[in-house]
Write an enzyme that holds these catalytic residues in place. Sequence first.
Site, PDB file in Angstrom:
ATOM      1  N   SER A   1      40.780  28.205  40.304  1.00 29.38           N
ATOM      2  CA  SER A   1      39.417  28.723  41.088  1.00 29.38           C
ATOM      3  C   SER A   1      38.019  27.611  40.930  1.00 29.38           C
ATOM      4  O   SER A   1      36.871  27.315  41.266  1.00 29.38           O
ATOM      5  CB  SER A   1      39.137  30.055  40.674  1.00 29.38           C
ATOM      6  OG  SER A   1      38.397  29.888  38.817  1.00 29.38           O
ATOM      7  N   GLY A   2      38.209  26.934  39.895  1.00 30.26           N
ATOM      8  CA  GLY A   2      37.354  26.033  39.210  1.00 30.26           C
ATOM      9  C   GLY A   2      36.188  26.738  38.353  1.00 30.26           C
ATOM     10  O   GLY A   2      34.897  26.770  37.564  1.00 30.26           O
TER      11      GLY A   2
ATOM     12  N   ARG B   1      46.965  30.855  38.245  1.00 32.14           N
ATOM     13  CA  ARG B   1      46.212  32.054  37.668  1.00 32.14           C
ATOM     14  C   ARG B   1      44.862  31.758  37.470  1.00 32.14           C
ATOM     15  O   ARG B   1      44.547  32.652  36.198  1.00 32.14           O
ATOM     16  CB  ARG B   1      47.568  32.031  36.185  1.00 32.14           C
ATOM     17  CG  ARG B   1      48.672  32.607  36.386  1.00 32.14           C
ATOM     18  CD  ARG B   1      49.260  32.756  34.787  1.00 32.14           C
ATOM     19  NE  ARG B   1      51.155  32.443  35.466  1.00 32.14           N
ATOM     20  CZ  ARG B   1      51.619  32.156  36.235  1.00 32.14           C
ATOM     21  NH1 ARG B   1      51.495  30.614  36.672  1.00 32.14           N
ATOM     22  NH2 ARG B   1      52.812  32.077  36.659  1.00 32.14           N
ATOM     23  N   GLY B   2      44.076  31.848  38.951  1.00 29.69           N
ATOM     24  CA  GLY B   2      42.937  31.492  37.988  1.00 29.69           C
ATOM     25  C   GLY B   2      42.430  30.127  38.017  1.00 29.69           C
ATOM     26  O   GLY B   2      41.491  29.945  37.845  1.00 29.69           O
TER      27      GLY B   2
ATOM     28  N   LEU C   1      46.814  30.180  43.548  1.00 27.98           N
ATOM     29  CA  LEU C   1      45.799  29.107  42.141  1.00 27.98           C
ATOM     30  C   LEU C   1      45.391  28.895  40.834  1.00 27.98           C
ATOM     31  O   LEU C   1      45.309  28.725  39.561  1.00 27.98           O
ATOM     32  CB  LEU C   1      44.294  29.987  42.000  1.00 27.98           C
ATOM     33  CG  LEU C   1      43.584  30.518  43.542  1.00 27.98           C
ATOM     34  CD1 LEU C   1      42.670  31.750  43.775  1.00 27.98           C
ATOM     35  CD2 LEU C   1      43.194  29.488  44.631  1.00 27.98           C
TER      36      LEU C   1
ATOM     37  N   TYR D   1      54.586  46.494  37.147  1.00 27.70           N
ATOM     38  CA  TYR D   1      53.862  46.064  36.882  1.00 27.70           C
ATOM     39  C   TYR D   1      52.636  47.531  36.889  1.00 27.70           C
ATOM     40  O   TYR D   1      52.762  48.912  37.321  1.00 27.70           O
ATOM     41  CB  TYR D   1      52.619  45.911  38.465  1.00 27.70           C
ATOM     42  CG  TYR D   1      53.182  44.694  39.146  1.00 27.70           C
ATOM     43  CD1 TYR D   1      54.028  43.632  38.002  1.00 27.70           C
ATOM     44  CD2 TYR D   1      53.445  44.352  40.683  1.00 27.70           C
ATOM     45  CE1 TYR D   1      54.530  42.306  38.919  1.00 27.70           C
ATOM     46  CE2 TYR D   1      53.588  42.819  40.930  1.00 27.70           C
ATOM     47  CZ  TYR D   1      54.491  41.927  39.817  1.00 27.70           C
ATOM     48  OH  TYR D   1      54.564  40.563  40.481  1.00 27.70           O
TER      49      TYR D   1
END
Length: 336
Positions: free
Chosen positions: A212-213, A208-209, A206, A56
């Site tokens: 989340s909406g 990768r987001g 989630l 990373y």
Amino acid sequence: MELRQLGRQGPRTGTLGLGCMGMSGMYGPADHAIAIRTIHAALDAGITLLDTGDFYGMGHNELLIAEALKDRPRDAVQISVKFGALRDPAGGWGGYDARPAALKNFLAYSLQRLGVDHIDIYRPARLDPQVPIEDTVGAIADMVQAGYVRHIGLSEVSSATLRRAAAVHPISDLQIEYSLISRDIEHGILQTCRELGIGITAYGVLSRGLLSGRWRPGASKPGDGRGRFPRFQPGNVERNIALADTLTRFAAIKGATGAQIAIAWVAAQGEDIVPLVGSRTPGQLAEALAALELELTATDLAELDRALPEHAVAGGRYPESMLASLDSERGDAVAD
């Protein structure tokens, strides 16, 4: 925060773990000082498990964690490190190396960057098709015996590989994607883990987001690699955003956010599952932590199954080139 047991012989960790990948640029630029504050806030809230990979940011993430932990008691945190993913100077990917000699080299560098004398959970990022899993796990077991590693984990492997690995040394946990819209592990891998006494650290809760909406096309910042994932590509992303909007509406009835319901759903799937949240700011972390206050009833879970059916998501969870390296996608095939 309540604790959960990772595997029969693994560590006890907080109900949530903090995935630190996004703090090293994988989803676009990240603020260093805010990342440090987020890690501190997580530890203060009772999160004990920090998940990272030596690749990373080509070591940046480990150095970041070392800075965040410099004034913290070592035994108050568990550090999980993935190794073996090869990078080049341009940030490209070059496969995986899980040879015994290579992993001992990777481990030496991780210990140095993290500034610790042991790593709590050490795992190959993916199965190396050129190296029998028995050789990889056996070499990590040598490092356990030497005191440099406490527990052995795996990532994205099949039931067959889990069985072969567990025959060499106890496996604390399998790190694998698991969410409301990524539920493949329910068709064999999860059952194998429970049979063998292996916990689950669930990433991508989630998606990768997406869940989340709040993510919308055009919201990505420079360096955000999500655009190459099928679920974020035109033709798929519109359908997936509609799923996320459905989740948001369900969450509003519960007085929560879509992200909180998504996290709570994974946490509700078993006491042997620890969701990893990829919060990059204290605000995102606070939202994730509030998910622990939600109690999803059997009726809630059934409604979520109807609102977000298992196969409703459009697109695979990885590009085809990356799926090829996932042993977990091969059913019970033996890869050696």
